[in-house]
Design a protein around this motif. Structure first.
Motif, PDB file in Angstrom:
ATOM      1  N   CYS A   1      44.106  42.393  45.379  1.00 15.44           N
ATOM      2  CA  CYS A   1      44.736  43.012  44.199  1.00 15.44           C
ATOM      3  C   CYS A   1      46.192  42.581  44.058  1.00 15.44           C
ATOM      4  CB  CYS A   1      44.655  44.529  44.285  1.00 15.44           C
ATOM      5  SG  CYS A   1      43.007  45.173  44.025  1.00 15.44           S
TER       6      CYS A   1
ATOM      7  N   ARG B   1      46.135  38.689  43.265  1.00 11.62           N
ATOM      8  CA  ARG B   1      45.335  38.302  42.101  1.00 11.62           C
ATOM      9  C   ARG B   1      44.654  36.948  42.316  1.00 11.62           C
ATOM     10  NH1 ARG B   1      44.634  42.678  39.003  1.00 11.62           N
ATOM     11  NH2 ARG B   1      46.554  43.627  38.322  1.00 11.62           N
ATOM     12  N   SER B   2      44.236  36.722  43.542  1.00 16.19           N
ATOM     13  CA  SER B   2      43.550  35.482  43.892  1.00 16.19           C
ATOM     14  C   SER B   2      42.536  35.785  44.985  1.00 16.19           C
ATOM     15  CB  SER B   2      44.545  34.440  44.394  1.00 16.19           C
ATOM     16  OG  SER B   2      43.854  33.303  44.846  1.00 16.19           O
TER      17      SER B   2
ATOM     18  N   LYS C   1      40.645  33.082  46.347  1.00 13.54           N
ATOM     19  CA  LYS C   1      40.240  31.745  46.797  1.00 13.54           C
ATOM     20  C   LYS C   1      39.848  31.717  48.272  1.00 13.54           C
ATOM     21  CE  LYS C   1      43.010  29.324  43.410  1.00 13.54           C
ATOM     22  NZ  LYS C   1      44.164  28.468  43.162  1.00 13.54           N
TER      23      LYS C   1
ATOM     24  N   MET D   1      36.011  40.749  42.228  1.00 10.05           N
ATOM     25  CA  MET D   1      37.290  40.068  42.209  1.00 10.05           C
ATOM     26  C   MET D   1      37.130  38.577  42.470  1.00 10.05           C
ATOM     27  SD  MET D   1      39.810  42.712  44.078  1.00 10.05           S
ATOM     28  CE  MET D   1      40.014  44.357  43.470  1.00 10.05           C
ATOM     29  N   LYS D   2      36.208  38.226  43.350  1.00 12.03           N
ATOM     30  CA  LYS D   2      35.965  36.820  43.650  1.00 12.03           C
ATOM     31  C   LYS D   2      35.537  36.074  42.387  1.00 12.03           C
ATOM     32  CE  LYS D   2      35.179  33.038  45.922  1.00 12.03           C
ATOM     33  NZ  LYS D   2      36.289  32.204  46.321  1.00 12.03           N
TER      34      LYS D   2
ATOM     35  N   TRP E   1      38.640  36.252  39.633  1.00 16.39           N
ATOM     36  CA  TRP E   1      39.876  35.543  39.971  1.00 16.39           C
ATOM     37  C   TRP E   1      39.585  34.249  40.717  1.00 16.39           C
ATOM     38  CZ3 TRP E   1      42.110  40.577  42.328  1.00 16.39           C
ATOM     39  CH2 TRP E   1      42.418  41.455  41.287  1.00 16.39           C
ATOM     40  N   LYS E   2      38.765  33.407  40.170  1.00 16.90           N
ATOM     41  CA  LYS E   2      38.429  32.133  40.829  1.00 16.90           C
ATOM     42  C   LYS E   2      39.622  31.233  40.963  1.00 16.90           C
ATOM     43  CE  LYS E   2      33.597  31.892  39.774  1.00 16.90           C
ATOM     44  NZ  LYS E   2      32.524  31.168  39.225  1.00 16.90           N
TER      45      LYS E   2
END
Length: 86
Positions: free
Chosen positions: A29, A32-33, A35, A81-82, A85-86
């Motif tokens: 959170c 915001r990633s 990866k 989220m995965k 937020w790719k």
């Protein structure tokens, strides 16, 4: 961990172990990633959580059910989220 959850021993500690995904969720959170997260690993993990939840329901183990619901919510949030937020 599994034996504690299955037997209902140390209920609050079982739930504590289950919430170890919370720091990962908080970090995602903030950054915001996602990866660094493996979608395949978390998908397989989530399937395992669902199976443990089904098992908990079958044996009517409230501590196991609660712990797995918490874990399932956190795992699903991480998977969402995965993909967002790719």
């Amino acid at each position: 961990f599994f034996f504690q959850a299955e037997d209902g021993i140390r209920d609050y500690k079982v739930t504590g172990v289950q919430t170890c995904a919370l720091p990962i969720l908080i970090k995602l959170c903030k950054e915001r990633s996602a990866k660094a997260i493996s979608a395949t690993m978390y998908l397989i993990y989530t399937i395992g959580v669902v199976l443990w939840l089904i098992y908990g329901i079958m044996i009517n183990s409230i501590p196991l059910i609660i712990a797995e619901i918490i874990t399932l919510v956190l795992s699903i949030a991480i998977l969402i989220m995965k993909y967002l937020w790719k």
